[in-house]
Design a protein around this motif. Structure first.
Motif, PDB file in Angstrom:
ATOM      1  N   VAL A  59      -0.501  -8.699   8.975  1.00  0.00           N
ATOM      2  CA  VAL A  59      -1.369  -9.593   8.374  1.00  0.00           C
ATOM      3  C   VAL A  59      -2.043  -8.711   7.207  1.00  0.00           C
ATOM      4  O   VAL A  59      -2.472  -7.506   7.556  1.00  0.00           O
ATOM      5  CB  VAL A  59      -2.501  -9.646   9.433  1.00  0.00           C
ATOM      6  N   SER A  60      -2.164  -9.699   5.885  1.00  0.00           N
ATOM      7  CA  SER A  60      -2.712  -9.041   5.023  1.00  0.00           C
ATOM      8  C   SER A  60      -3.781  -9.965   4.459  1.00  0.00           C
ATOM      9  O   SER A  60      -3.885 -10.902   4.283  1.00  0.00           O
ATOM     10  CB  SER A  60      -1.860  -9.045   3.722  1.00  0.00           C
ATOM     11  N   CYS A  61      -5.098  -9.254   4.537  1.00  0.00           N
ATOM     12  CA  CYS A  61      -6.268  -9.913   4.502  1.00  0.00           C
ATOM     13  C   CYS A  61      -6.549 -10.546   3.057  1.00  0.00           C
ATOM     14  O   CYS A  61      -6.838 -11.727   2.684  1.00  0.00           O
ATOM     15  CB  CYS A  61      -7.568  -8.988   4.806  1.00  0.00           C
ATOM     16  N   ARG A  62      -6.167  -9.777   1.863  1.00  0.00           N
ATOM     17  CA  ARG A  62      -6.731 -10.269   0.729  1.00  0.00           C
ATOM     18  C   ARG A  62      -5.495 -11.190   0.144  1.00  0.00           C
ATOM     19  O   ARG A  62      -5.942 -12.197  -0.459  1.00  0.00           O
ATOM     20  CB  ARG A  62      -6.559  -8.884  -0.537  1.00  0.00           C
ATOM     21  N   GLU A  63      -4.409 -11.218   0.474  1.00  0.00           N
ATOM     22  CA  GLU A  63      -3.085 -12.134   0.235  1.00  0.00           C
ATOM     23  C   GLU A  63      -3.215 -13.413   0.961  1.00  0.00           C
ATOM     24  O   GLU A  63      -2.355 -14.128   0.896  1.00  0.00           O
ATOM     25  CB  GLU A  63      -2.046 -11.289   0.077  1.00  0.00           C
ATOM     26  N   VAL A 115       0.127  -5.081  12.692  1.00  0.00           N
ATOM     27  CA  VAL A 115      -0.554  -4.238  11.615  1.00  0.00           C
ATOM     28  C   VAL A 115      -1.599  -4.986  10.452  1.00  0.00           C
ATOM     29  O   VAL A 115      -1.130  -6.285   9.971  1.00  0.00           O
ATOM     30  CB  VAL A 115       0.374  -3.310  10.746  1.00  0.00           C
ATOM     31  N   VAL A 116      -2.602  -4.634  10.601  1.00  0.00           N
ATOM     32  CA  VAL A 116      -3.637  -5.512   9.405  1.00  0.00           C
ATOM     33  C   VAL A 116      -3.884  -4.700   8.422  1.00  0.00           C
ATOM     34  O   VAL A 116      -4.445  -3.468   8.525  1.00  0.00           O
ATOM     35  CB  VAL A 116      -5.092  -6.056  10.190  1.00  0.00           C
ATOM     36  N   VAL A 117      -3.774  -5.200   7.031  1.00  0.00           N
ATOM     37  CA  VAL A 117      -3.959  -4.485   6.083  1.00  0.00           C
ATOM     38  C   VAL A 117      -4.913  -5.143   4.788  1.00  0.00           C
ATOM     39  O   VAL A 117      -5.022  -6.429   5.069  1.00  0.00           O
ATOM     40  CB  VAL A 117      -2.640  -3.942   5.258  1.00  0.00           C
ATOM     41  N   GLU A 118      -5.691  -4.705   4.149  1.00  0.00           N
ATOM     42  CA  GLU A 118      -6.469  -5.272   3.220  1.00  0.00           C
ATOM     43  C   GLU A 118      -5.832  -5.781   2.275  1.00  0.00           C
ATOM     44  O   GLU A 118      -5.903  -6.934   1.619  1.00  0.00           O
ATOM     45  CB  GLU A 118      -7.832  -4.480   2.791  1.00  0.00           C
ATOM     46  N   PHE A 119      -4.860  -4.699   1.406  1.00  0.00           N
ATOM     47  CA  PHE A 119      -4.049  -5.318   0.495  1.00  0.00           C
ATOM     48  C   PHE A 119      -2.509  -4.941   0.804  1.00  0.00           C
ATOM     49  O   PHE A 119      -2.312  -3.677   1.227  1.00  0.00           O
ATOM     50  CB  PHE A 119      -4.495  -4.479  -0.864  1.00  0.00           C
ATOM     51  N   LEU A 120      -1.434  -5.475   0.290  1.00  0.00           N
ATOM     52  CA  LEU A 120      -0.184  -5.307   0.702  1.00  0.00           C
ATOM     53  C   LEU A 120       0.133  -4.055  -0.268  1.00  0.00           C
ATOM     54  O   LEU A 120       0.999  -3.252   0.202  1.00  0.00           O
ATOM     55  CB  LEU A 120       1.043  -6.335   0.112  1.00  0.00           C
ATOM     56  N   SER A 121      -0.597  -3.829  -1.346  1.00  0.00           N
ATOM     57  CA  SER A 121      -0.200  -2.690  -2.127  1.00  0.00           C
ATOM     58  C   SER A 121      -0.581  -1.362  -1.447  1.00  0.00           C
ATOM     59  O   SER A 121      -0.058  -0.301  -1.802  1.00  0.00           O
ATOM     60  CB  SER A 121      -1.135  -2.802  -3.556  1.00  0.00           C
ATOM     61  N   ARG A 122      -1.429  -1.388  -0.433  1.00  0.00           N
ATOM     62  CA  ARG A 122      -1.697   0.005   0.580  1.00  0.00           C
ATOM     63  C   ARG A 122      -0.793   0.107   1.313  1.00  0.00           C
ATOM     64  O   ARG A 122      -0.723   1.338   1.864  1.00  0.00           O
ATOM     65  CB  ARG A 122      -3.089  -0.365   1.287  1.00  0.00           C
ATOM     66  N   LEU A 123       0.335  -0.735   1.615  1.00  0.00           N
ATOM     67  CA  LEU A 123       1.359  -0.486   2.592  1.00  0.00           C
ATOM     68  C   LEU A 123       2.647   0.106   2.034  1.00  0.00           C
ATOM     69  O   LEU A 123       2.959   0.925   2.788  1.00  0.00           O
ATOM     70  CB  LEU A 123       1.580  -1.868   3.362  1.00  0.00           C
ATOM     71  N   SER A 124       2.819  -0.159   0.724  1.00  0.00           N
ATOM     72  CA  SER A 124       3.991   0.537   0.346  1.00  0.00           C
ATOM     73  C   SER A 124       3.969   0.407  -1.371  1.00  0.00           C
ATOM     74  O   SER A 124       3.391  -0.323  -2.060  1.00  0.00           O
ATOM     75  CB  SER A 124       5.093  -0.869   0.663  1.00  0.00           C
ATOM     76  N   ARG A 125       4.692   1.056  -1.869  1.00  0.00           N
ATOM     77  CA  ARG A 125       4.636   1.484  -3.307  1.00  0.00           C
ATOM     78  C   ARG A 125       5.642   0.575  -3.976  1.00  0.00           C
ATOM     79  O   ARG A 125       5.437   0.246  -5.353  1.00  0.00           O
ATOM     80  CB  ARG A 125       4.936   2.867  -3.658  1.00  0.00           C
ATOM     81  N   SER A 126       6.672   0.079  -3.367  1.00  0.00           N
ATOM     82  CA  SER A 126       7.695  -0.554  -4.059  1.00  0.00           C
ATOM     83  C   SER A 126       8.023  -2.086  -3.208  1.00  0.00           C
ATOM     84  O   SER A 126       7.891  -1.934  -1.807  1.00  0.00           O
ATOM     85  CB  SER A 126       8.848   0.133  -4.346  1.00  0.00           C
ATOM     86  N   SER A 127       8.558  -3.177  -3.794  1.00  0.00           N
ATOM     87  CA  SER A 127       9.082  -4.119  -2.957  1.00  0.00           C
ATOM     88  C   SER A 127      10.093  -3.953  -1.971  1.00  0.00           C
ATOM     89  O   SER A 127      10.247  -4.288  -1.063  1.00  0.00           O
ATOM     90  CB  SER A 127       9.351  -5.264  -3.880  1.00  0.00           C
ATOM     91  N   GLN A 128      11.113  -3.068  -2.678  1.00  0.00           N
ATOM     92  CA  GLN A 128      12.242  -2.568  -1.698  1.00  0.00           C
ATOM     93  C   GLN A 128      11.594  -1.963  -0.529  1.00  0.00           C
ATOM     94  O   GLN A 128      12.190  -2.078   0.657  1.00  0.00           O
ATOM     95  CB  GLN A 128      12.838  -1.747  -2.551  1.00  0.00           C
ATOM     96  N   ASP A 129      10.717  -1.024  -0.426  1.00  0.00           N
ATOM     97  CA  ASP A 129      10.312  -0.208   0.571  1.00  0.00           C
ATOM     98  C   ASP A 129       9.401  -1.278   1.599  1.00  0.00           C
ATOM     99  O   ASP A 129       9.662  -1.195   2.816  1.00  0.00           O
ATOM    100  CB  ASP A 129       9.200   0.512   0.311  1.00  0.00           C
TER     101      ASP A 129
END
Length: 63
Positions: A46-50, A16-30
């Motif tokens: 894979v997170s591109c931005r991070e 799974v490729v995301v631009e930002f981790l924040s787009r994947l989940s709203r909380s660290s726990q999730d």
């Protein structure tokens, strides 16, 4: 989070490729719960931005 995590019912998914981790989940726990499910199923994140590729991280903690 939905059920046991997005991707849990996708048997052929390997990355799974995301631009930002924040787009994947709203909380660290999730996010950690989701990554745990994906690790069990061999799904890489894979997170591109991070600049993160969790495939190599999973190998460090493989039993």
């Amino acid at each position: 989070m939905r059920g046991d995590g997005f991707g849990a019912s996708l048997p052929h998914l390997d990355t799974v490729v995301v631009e930002f981790l924040s787009r994947l989940s709203r909380s660290s726990q999730d996010l950690l719960a989701l990554l745990s499910v994906w690790q069990e199923k061999g799904i890489n994140l894979v997170s591109c931005r991070e600049n993160i590729d969790m495939g190599s991280w999973y190998d460090l903690f493989d039993d």
